[in-house]
Design an enzyme around this catalytic site. Sequence first.
Site, PDB file in Angstrom:
ATOM      1  N   GLU B  47       0.803  -1.231   0.000  1.00 30.21           N
ATOM      2  CA  GLU B  47       0.000   0.000   0.000  1.00 30.21           C
ATOM      3  C   GLU B  47       0.837   1.282   0.000  1.00 30.21           C
ATOM      4  OE1 GLU B  47      -0.233  -2.375   2.350  1.00 30.21           O
ATOM      5  OE2 GLU B  47      -0.414  -1.498   4.373  1.00 30.21           O
ATOM      6  N   ASN B  48       2.143   1.173   0.179  1.00 32.32           N
ATOM      7  CA  ASN B  48       2.966   2.375   0.067  1.00 32.32           C
ATOM      8  C   ASN B  48       3.208   2.776  -1.391  1.00 32.32           C
ATOM      9  OD1 ASN B  48       4.478  -0.095   0.157  1.00 32.32           O
ATOM     10  ND2 ASN B  48       6.347   1.086   0.193  1.00 32.32           N
TER      11      ASN B  48
END
Lengths: 245, 213
Positions: B47-48
């Site tokens: 998710e980064n």
Amino acid sequence: MGSPSSRKVYKDAKSALAGILKDDMVIMAGGFGLCGVAETLVDAIKESGVKGLTVISNNAGVDGIHLGKLLETRQIKKMISSYVGENKIFAQQYLAGELELEFNPQGTLAERIRAGGAGIPAFYTATGYGTVIGEGKDVKEFPDSPRFAGRKYIMETGLWADLALVHAWKADTEGNLVYRKTARNFNPMMATAATTTVVEVEHLVEAGEIEPDQIHTPGIYVNRIVHSPDAPKRIENRTTRPRNA
Amino acid sequence: MAWTREEMAARAAKELKDGFYVNLGIGIPTLVSNFIPEGISVALQSENGMMGMGPFPYEGEEDPDLINAGKQTVTELPITSYFSSADSFAMIRGGHIDLSILGAMQVAQNGDLANWMIPGKMVKGMGGAMDLVAGVKKVVVVMEHEAKGESKLLKRCNLPLTGAGVVDMVITDLGVFEIDRSGKNPMKLIELATGVTAEEIRSKTDAEYVSAL
């Protein structure tokens, strides 16, 4: 005489922040953990002694590094973050009531920044509905929408800062930016959501040297640029695999 | 007898389907990538800002600009793409990710999930967990059945929620449960771990469920 846009280039972090810093200001700081952080700019903020800062950043640095430095000097009054992880000074100051903390879900934080930059005062999201994050917030349903009917959504507001600290891999003198791999993270949205955006870059080239189709952040969002080719790049969790596997 | 962490991860891996875009949480869920069934290809989202996450790099090839959501160094694959956090969570919140596998402190029989906060203790933050459970098509929890002799599978969560009515499946060291998020059907026990009896799992579960063994 350089090109007009070369006026955006400053010789160092101190001069790039000159005239902008003031007590109690709101600062956005790009990065995910220590990846894609503008550490040279944070060092200059530490040197300036400016205090009472509200800092919007996904994380709060680690002890002695990046925002951890501004926590040590107690220049930060409030953090708006999604995860403050492994940071002893943060925990100490927070538990002693010396530091305010507002947790945002990571996607809500990213979207609040994007919205602020795009002139959107508020939006609705399902994230956080039914949790403490939704408490006190406006709740709305969209029964006529084929996509959104049947769920409840909470209102979140757009964010804006006095100053955004952005890290990019490459910039041209116009401020067109290219990020590298996962060092992109929050930087592109933050570049759009502050009165003044200051960018720390690893590589600085003349306008025209970046293929326009490859630009991630257009220079309109960038006010000041500082070239920091030697800024440290740190790894928080070094994980590897054996070669003979 | 019960499942080990690896066996729980291997069971969770059976929920993967060919072509799935998947987000794996930290802890046992991370192990799921070691058990991807033969002939199935999935893309792991971090998710980064990365889709198509590769394995850890060889020593000496770590790149500080290439990390996963646990801040660990990783590598890219031929399918890899990078994007901003806003684009990453548009994927998650917009329902484009097929499956999220994550850990939990508590799950309730109605699908409520608590995994981010214990009141009175230092809170590290929810990170992307609230977005994942609110937006991903299917949410699978992998957790120990009990903590300090107390069931983690409850009638109602007593810890602050990460999401209300968001869990579709719970895999513990004792067995596998299905939850109907709509609340129309009760929670179902669908599988027992190796060497675990229906009586044992019943005695260690606070939540109400029907057996569909």
